[in-house]
Design a protein around this motif. Structure first.
Motif, PDB file in Angstrom:
ATOM      1  N   THR A   1       8.161  -8.605  -3.776  1.00  0.00           N
ATOM      2  CA  THR A   1       8.792  -9.596  -2.903  1.00  0.00           C
ATOM      3  C   THR A   1      10.150 -10.030  -3.433  1.00  0.00           C
ATOM      4  OG1 THR A   1       6.606 -10.394  -2.217  1.00  0.00           O
ATOM      5  CG2 THR A   1       8.490 -11.839  -1.811  1.00  0.00           C
ATOM      6  N   VAL A   2      10.246 -10.281  -4.736  1.00  0.00           N
ATOM      7  CA  VAL A   2      11.519 -10.721  -5.307  1.00  0.00           C
ATOM      8  C   VAL A   2      12.589  -9.656  -5.089  1.00  0.00           C
ATOM      9  CG1 VAL A   2      12.699 -11.367  -7.440  1.00  0.00           C
ATOM     10  CG2 VAL A   2      10.378 -12.196  -6.996  1.00  0.00           C
ATOM     11  N   ARG A   3      12.208  -8.408  -5.316  1.00  0.00           N
ATOM     12  CA  ARG A   3      13.158  -7.313  -5.127  1.00  0.00           C
ATOM     13  C   ARG A   3      13.602  -7.216  -3.670  1.00  0.00           C
ATOM     14  NH1 ARG A   3      17.276  -4.291  -6.819  1.00  0.00           N
ATOM     15  NH2 ARG A   3      17.223  -2.186  -5.943  1.00  0.00           N
ATOM     16  N   LEU A   4      12.696  -7.436  -2.746  1.00  0.00           N
ATOM     17  CA  LEU A   4      13.047  -7.381  -1.329  1.00  0.00           C
ATOM     18  C   LEU A   4      14.057  -8.472  -0.971  1.00  0.00           C
ATOM     19  CD1 LEU A   4       9.569  -6.662   0.308  1.00  0.00           C
ATOM     20  CD2 LEU A   4      11.494  -5.088   0.050  1.00  0.00           C
ATOM     21  N   TRP A   5      13.875  -9.658  -1.533  1.00  0.00           N
ATOM     22  CA  TRP A   5      14.835 -10.733  -1.286  1.00  0.00           C
ATOM     23  C   TRP A   5      16.194 -10.415  -1.896  1.00  0.00           C
ATOM     24  CZ3 TRP A   5      14.806 -15.176   1.575  1.00  0.00           C
ATOM     25  CH2 TRP A   5      13.603 -15.498   2.214  1.00  0.00           C
ATOM     26  N   LEU A   6      16.184  -9.827  -3.068  1.00  0.00           N
ATOM     27  CA  LEU A   6      17.456  -9.461  -3.697  1.00  0.00           C
ATOM     28  C   LEU A   6      18.191  -8.400  -2.888  1.00  0.00           C
ATOM     29  CD1 LEU A   6      16.442  -9.392  -7.488  1.00  0.00           C
ATOM     30  CD2 LEU A   6      17.775 -11.138  -6.275  1.00  0.00           C
ATOM     31  N   VAL A   7      17.432  -7.462  -2.335  1.00  0.00           N
ATOM     32  CA  VAL A   7      18.035  -6.436  -1.489  1.00  0.00           C
ATOM     33  C   VAL A   7      18.660  -7.077  -0.253  1.00  0.00           C
ATOM     34  CG1 VAL A   7      17.515  -4.465   0.005  1.00  0.00           C
ATOM     35  CG2 VAL A   7      16.586  -4.563  -2.310  1.00  0.00           C
ATOM     36  N   ARG A   8      17.969  -8.018   0.369  1.00  0.00           N
ATOM     37  CA  ARG A   8      18.515  -8.700   1.550  1.00  0.00           C
ATOM     38  C   ARG A   8      19.797  -9.453   1.196  1.00  0.00           C
ATOM     39  NH1 ARG A   8      16.396 -10.947   6.194  1.00  0.00           N
ATOM     40  NH2 ARG A   8      15.331  -8.929   6.363  1.00  0.00           N
ATOM     41  N   VAL A   9      19.777 -10.207   0.107  1.00  0.00           N
ATOM     42  CA  VAL A   9      20.954 -10.974  -0.290  1.00  0.00           C
ATOM     43  C   VAL A   9      22.119 -10.048  -0.599  1.00  0.00           C
ATOM     44  CG1 VAL A   9      21.897 -12.501  -2.058  1.00  0.00           C
ATOM     45  CG2 VAL A   9      19.630 -12.954  -1.101  1.00  0.00           C
ATOM     46  N   ALA A  10      21.851  -8.980  -1.362  1.00  0.00           N
ATOM     47  CA  ALA A  10      22.919  -8.046  -1.711  1.00  0.00           C
ATOM     48  C   ALA A  10      23.486  -7.368  -0.476  1.00  0.00           C
ATOM     49  CB  ALA A  10      22.395  -6.999  -2.699  1.00  0.00           C
ATOM     50  N   GLY A  11      22.643  -7.066   0.498  1.00  0.00           N
ATOM     51  CA  GLY A  11      23.119  -6.409   1.705  1.00  0.00           C
ATOM     52  C   GLY A  11      24.007  -7.288   2.555  1.00  0.00           C
TER      53      GLY A  11
ATOM     54  N   ARG B   1       0.843  -1.174   0.000  1.00  0.00           N
ATOM     55  CA  ARG B   1       0.000   0.000   0.000  1.00  0.00           C
ATOM     56  C   ARG B   1       0.889   1.239   0.000  1.00  0.00           C
ATOM     57  NH1 ARG B   1      -3.970  -0.553   3.861  1.00  0.00           N
ATOM     58  NH2 ARG B   1      -4.154   1.669   4.259  1.00  0.00           N
ATOM     59  N   PRO B   2       0.407   2.359  -0.522  1.00  0.00           N
ATOM     60  CA  PRO B   2       1.209   3.586  -0.526  1.00  0.00           C
ATOM     61  C   PRO B   2       1.304   4.192   0.874  1.00  0.00           C
ATOM     62  CG  PRO B   2      -0.971   4.019  -1.420  1.00  0.00           C
ATOM     63  CD  PRO B   2      -0.892   2.533  -1.210  1.00  0.00           C
ATOM     64  N   VAL B   3       2.355   4.971   1.086  1.00  0.00           N
ATOM     65  CA  VAL B   3       2.537   5.653   2.373  1.00  0.00           C
ATOM     66  C   VAL B   3       2.720   7.138   2.080  1.00  0.00           C
ATOM     67  CG1 VAL B   3       3.413   3.728   3.723  1.00  0.00           C
ATOM     68  CG2 VAL B   3       4.972   4.972   2.249  1.00  0.00           C
ATOM     69  N   HIS B   4       1.664   7.760   1.613  1.00  0.00           N
ATOM     70  CA  HIS B   4       1.717   9.169   1.230  1.00  0.00           C
ATOM     71  C   HIS B   4       2.015  10.042   2.437  1.00  0.00           C
ATOM     72  CE1 HIS B   4       0.284   7.991  -2.656  1.00  0.00           C
ATOM     73  NE2 HIS B   4      -0.871   7.538  -2.183  1.00  0.00           N
ATOM     74  N   GLY B   5       2.881  11.032   2.221  1.00  0.00           N
ATOM     75  CA  GLY B   5       3.134  12.033   3.240  1.00  0.00           C
ATOM     76  C   GLY B   5       4.125  11.627   4.308  1.00  0.00           C
ATOM     77  N   LEU B   6       4.592  10.383   4.311  1.00  0.00           N
ATOM     78  CA  LEU B   6       5.545   9.921   5.313  1.00  0.00           C
ATOM     79  C   LEU B   6       6.940   9.830   4.697  1.00  0.00           C
ATOM     80  CD1 LEU B   6       3.439   7.118   7.015  1.00  0.00           C
ATOM     81  CD2 LEU B   6       3.848   9.439   7.831  1.00  0.00           C
ATOM     82  N   PRO B   7       7.978   9.778   5.530  1.00  0.00           N
ATOM     83  CA  PRO B   7       9.336   9.656   4.982  1.00  0.00           C
ATOM     84  C   PRO B   7       9.474   8.405   4.119  1.00  0.00           C
ATOM     85  CG  PRO B   7       9.416  10.213   7.309  1.00  0.00           C
ATOM     86  CD  PRO B   7       7.991   9.892   7.003  1.00  0.00           C
ATOM     87  N   ARG B   8       9.715   8.607   2.846  1.00  0.00           N
ATOM     88  CA  ARG B   8       9.799   7.470   1.922  1.00  0.00           C
ATOM     89  C   ARG B   8      10.929   6.520   2.310  1.00  0.00           C
ATOM     90  NH1 ARG B   8      12.894   6.480  -2.362  1.00  0.00           N
ATOM     91  NH2 ARG B   8      13.818   8.557  -2.216  1.00  0.00           N
ATOM     92  N   GLU B   9      12.041   7.082   2.803  1.00  0.00           N
ATOM     93  CA  GLU B   9      13.185   6.230   3.147  1.00  0.00           C
ATOM     94  C   GLU B   9      12.878   5.313   4.334  1.00  0.00           C
ATOM     95  OE1 GLU B   9      14.398  10.102   1.370  1.00  0.00           O
ATOM     96  OE2 GLU B   9      13.190   9.495   3.106  1.00  0.00           O
ATOM     97  N   GLN B  10      12.011   5.750   5.232  1.00  0.00           N
ATOM     98  CA  GLN B  10      11.708   4.935   6.401  1.00  0.00           C
ATOM     99  C   GLN B  10      10.872   3.716   6.026  1.00  0.00           C
ATOM    100  OE1 GLN B  10       9.426   6.879   9.492  1.00  0.00           O
ATOM    101  NE2 GLN B  10      10.345   5.616  11.083  1.00  0.00           N
ATOM    102  N   PHE B  11      10.002   3.862   5.033  1.00  0.00           N
ATOM    103  CA  PHE B  11       9.145   2.752   4.593  1.00  0.00           C
ATOM    104  C   PHE B  11       9.456   2.424   3.129  1.00  0.00           C
ATOM    105  CE2 PHE B  11       6.898   5.234   7.819  1.00  0.00           C
ATOM    106  CZ  PHE B  11       6.680   4.260   8.781  1.00  0.00           C
ATOM    107  N   TRP B  12      10.729   2.322   2.820  1.00  0.00           N
ATOM    108  CA  TRP B  12      11.161   2.119   1.439  1.00  0.00           C
ATOM    109  C   TRP B  12      10.633   0.816   0.849  1.00  0.00           C
ATOM    110  CZ3 TRP B  12      13.837  -2.321   0.423  1.00  0.00           C
ATOM    111  CH2 TRP B  12      14.346  -3.001   1.524  1.00  0.00           C
ATOM    112  N   TYR B  13      10.336  -0.153   1.688  1.00  0.00           N
ATOM    113  CA  TYR B  13       9.916  -1.473   1.223  1.00  0.00           C
ATOM    114  C   TYR B  13       8.417  -1.541   0.931  1.00  0.00           C
ATOM    115  CZ  TYR B  13       8.327  -1.752   6.054  1.00  0.00           C
ATOM    116  OH  TYR B  13       7.705  -1.507   7.248  1.00  0.00           O
ATOM    117  N   ALA B  14       7.664  -0.471   1.223  1.00  0.00           N
ATOM    118  CA  ALA B  14       6.197  -0.514   1.142  1.00  0.00           C
ATOM    119  C   ALA B  14       5.711  -0.860  -0.253  1.00  0.00           C
ATOM    120  CB  ALA B  14       5.611   0.821   1.593  1.00  0.00           C
ATOM    121  N   GLY B  15       6.304  -0.286  -1.290  1.00  0.00           N
ATOM    122  CA  GLY B  15       5.855  -0.544  -2.651  1.00  0.00           C
ATOM    123  C   GLY B  15       6.771  -1.438  -3.440  1.00  0.00           C
ATOM    124  N   THR B  16       7.665  -2.150  -2.780  1.00  0.00           N
ATOM    125  CA  THR B  16       8.647  -2.997  -3.450  1.00  0.00           C
ATOM    126  C   THR B  16       8.151  -4.431  -3.515  1.00  0.00           C
ATOM    127  OG1 THR B  16      10.399  -1.580  -2.548  1.00  0.00           O
ATOM    128  CG2 THR B  16      11.070  -3.690  -3.473  1.00  0.00           C
TER     129      THR B  16
END
Length: 713
Positions: free
Chosen positions: A355-365, A338-353
């Motif tokens: 699942t595959v991308r989230l796993w890739l981010v974890r592996v890369a990190g 779901r969107p998080v309008h009006g809130l710090p995008r960096e704090q909830f960066w995963y909101a619109g990402t």
């Protein structure tokens, strides 16, 4: 003197041992004696051992059964791969290297895989050893299927463990307590909840949760629950800090916001319990905007009363920010993408990402040489591959025992590995002697093995996990001797083979422990904490600059802040992983003093919280020039202190921020003065964390005031 197992732990171990023994016996005996399928019998025997003991799957009986059944396709695939790659030693070694690294590294990316990774490795280990017999693959797969299916049924029906409290349930209970505390603060009633609030926050740490209930996965739901738990801990600490501040009777704006915070906490708890519809933080965001518009204090800005009022309002504001964070994270965890309008995008960066991308981010990190996850995966993979090479090169009978020793005795430090190896050697020698005497007395064809194997398994699987490697290896030697004595005639030399294989595997594991990151997390936590403190320095400066200059700001400043945010989050994750492992490692001796690594992590989280929210609190024009000069100087002091503390000098380091001059505060307009106090309290809190990180700040030196992080684990 080692701590004795509690009665509850002993009962749990006995129940688990009974389930594993029944599952192993139900699969082994019919396959061997009714169907005359010894290969299937071996795999049906080891399948419950793999997922009942080697990988003790967490959770209730029903949850464990589901995990075992979901792991069945993976176990079958690894059995097939191992059977094919057993054609030569080198293909088996290459497969062992790849399989072990992928399973060990992948276990850090999600709790489900972490609970089954060692057991899954056992199936490849069993299958990749001679004889090369692809024609037996159907029997092997049948044994795997029978063993795991029976184990799943037994987990659900035979003395099943009760369901564990979920992490979301713990958060909802904590939010109910937070709502009660907020109501008491509005009434100015002495509730005495400060200690309970802090204790409840500590109970939300991952280290206090059962392994199966920790939201450590890479997906959106687990990330959101983890963020909700962290923000809830912060919320509880801040409420405790507010209750200890002087009461300001005329602070109507803060009381109104506290009422809304209490209502939001109750609603959020209801969302987690699925008794209220999912909703975002829009209402409390509106209340924050109204609070920002009306907060402030008439009168002399240099007076103690004005400062006390502004400090209280700053603390209430940070509580509201934590409540917004909790509400948003819960909406993402329960309601999905779901969107998080009006809130710090960096704090909830995963909101619109995705699942595959989230796993890739974890592996890369985590795929970096300084990650303990990466180090542990390589250490385990190299140790098992080397063990497979040695076992194949020396043509060791029952060579899979060599790899099993490496898998079960390897630790993250050389000292801990040596301790486990030493105990295992003593236990295996004792067990081998007992097994040799038993075989010599019972003879090769006696039915006594069949009668005694199940009772011996029950004792071994109960006592071994409770008493350590010596008992585990010694009793397991008796179990495997009795099992293989039923499959083919044996002599006392089988116990000798077992002893040689375990000692070989122990030597290989110890060698890997000495050569590959022998200090474990002790070296990495110092290095990663240093890199975290250095990474935060430009972020502190960028945050202060953005908040002080107003809501405009230059694009170059935004780019610097974005880069610093990403690097700080990355360094924080690496440091948190190192600290989590550090907590599991016993130091060689009790050390007094020294750096407080947890305070360093808390400092990093506090910097991020301020970077997310302080620029949003700024006015259109920002601070006057004199106030800008002071906050710039103060941020440079914090930045310099962070760089000095990053070396963690043994003698410690005194860190103190220059106080806000009264004449500077007097020149600041009333509508902007609260922002200056917000920045002052944030910078003071950062210096307090830095002081504590040197190891000379005392236990709990970091206060739970404005922008406190509440991340203690």
């Amino acid at each position: 003197m080692p701590k004795r197992p509690s009665l509850l732990a002993s009962v749990r171990a006995g129940r688990r041992a009974l389930r594993v023994t029944v599952a192993a016996a139900v699969g082994f005996y019919p396959a061997l004696y009714l169907l005359d399928q010894p290969v299937a019998a071996v795999y049906a025997l080891f399948a419950p051992i793999a997922f009942g003991l080697l990988s003790p799957v967490p959770g209730s009986g029903r949850a464990r059964a589901g995990t075992v059944l979901r792991a069945l396709p993976g176990a079958a695939a690894l059995t097939a791969i191992g059977t094919v790659l057993a054609a030569s030693t080198w293909t088996a070694v290459a497969g062992m290297l790849v399989v072990s690294f992928m399973l060990t590294f992948g276990a850090a990316c999600g709790p489900r895989l972490s609970g089954t990774a060692p057991g899954l490795q056992l199936f490849y280990i069993l299958a990749c050893f001679p004889p090369y017999a692809p024609d037996t693959l159907p029997q092997r797969l049948a044994g795997v299927a029978v063993g795991m299916t029976v184990l799943a049924l037994v987990e659900m029906t035979l003395l099943p463990d009760p369901a564990q409290p979920s992490y979301s349930g713990r958060i909802s209970d904590a939010l109910d307590l937070a709502a009660r505390a907020a109501d008491d603060l509005v009434r100015a009633a002495p509730s005495g909840l400060a200690a309970r609030l802090r204790q409840t926050g500590r109970e939300l740490r991952f280290s206090q949760q059962p392994a199966g209930s920790r939201p450590t996965g890479a997906g959106r739901t687990d990330r959101a629950l983890a963020q909700a738990g962290s923000a809830t801990r912060r919320l509880l600490d801040q409420l405790a800090a507010l209750s200890e501040l002087p009461v300001v009777r005329a602070d109507l704006a803060s009381n109104e916001l506290l009422r809304e915070i209490a209502a939001a906490c109750r609603d959020t708890a209801g969302i987690l319990r699925r008794v209220r519809p999912v909703a975002g933080p829009e209402v409390i965001e509106e209340m924050i905007d109204q609070f920002l518009a009306v907060r402030g204090a008439p009168g002399d800005p240099r007076s103690a009363a004005t400062h006390a009022l502004l400090r209280r309002q700053s603390t209430v504001l940070t509580i509201a920010v934590s409540a917004v964070t909790v509400r948003t994270a819960v909406a993402l965890a329960v309601g999905g993408r779901r969107p998080v309008h009006g809130l710090p995008r960096e704090q909830f960066w995963y909101a619109g990402t995705g699942t595959v991308r989230l796993w890739l981010v974890r592996v890369a990190g985590l795929f970096t040489r300084r990650s303990v996850t990466f180090q542990n995966a390589w250490r385990t993979a190299l140790g098992l591959a080397l063990a497979r090479l040695v076992a194949g090169w020396l043509d060791l009978a029952h060579g899979f025992w060599v790899l099993l020793a490496v898998l079960t005795l390897g630790r993250t430090t050389a000292v801990a590995t040596w301790s486990a190896v030493r105990s295992a050697a003593i236990g295996t020698f004792t067990g081998a002697c007992a097994a040799g005497l038993f075989v010599a007395g019972a003879g090769g064809g006696s039915d006594l093995y069949a009668y005694l194997m199940a009772p011996v398994m029950l004792v071994a699987f109960t006592v071994g996990p409770l008493e350590g490697p010596a008992w585990a290896q010694g009793l397991f030697t008796l179990v495997v001797t009795m099992a293989f004595a039923q499959i083919a005639p044996v002599t006392w030399q089988l116990a000798e083979v077992r002893l040689v294989d375990v000692l070989t595997g122990s030597a290989i594991g110890l060698l890997c422990g000495l050569l590959a990151w022998p200090a474990g997390a002790r070296a990495e936590i110092r290095r990663s904490a240093r890199q975290l403190l250095i990474a935060t320095a430009p972020l502190v400066r960028a945050t202060v600059s953005a908040a002080a200059t107003g809501r405009g700001g230059s694009s170059a400043g935004h780019e610097v802040a974005a880069q610093a945010l990403w690097l700080t989050r990355h360094r924080l994750r690496i440091a948190e992983g190192a600290y989590a492992q550090y907590r599991t490692e016993l130091p060689p001796r009790a050390a007094e003093g020294g750096p407080d690594w947890l305070a360093a992590l808390n400092y990093g989280v506090r910097v991020l919280v301020g970077a997310y929210w302080l620029p949003r609190m700024s006015t259109q024009d920002g601070l006057p020039s004199a106030a800008r000069r002071w906050v710039r100087q103060a941020s440079e002091e914090v930045e310099g202190a962070a760089r000095r503390v990053a070396d963690f000098p043994p003698e410690g380091l005194h860190v103190r921020l220059s106080p806000l001059p009264s004449d500077v505060a007097a020149e600041v307009p009333a509508r902007v003065l609260p922002l200056l106090i917000d920045m002052e309290t944030w910078l003071i809190a950062l210096t307090t964390d830095l002081q504590a990180a040197t190891g000379h700040g005392g236990e709990g030196a970091a206060p739970s005031g404005p922008h406190a992080d509440g991340t203690r684990r």
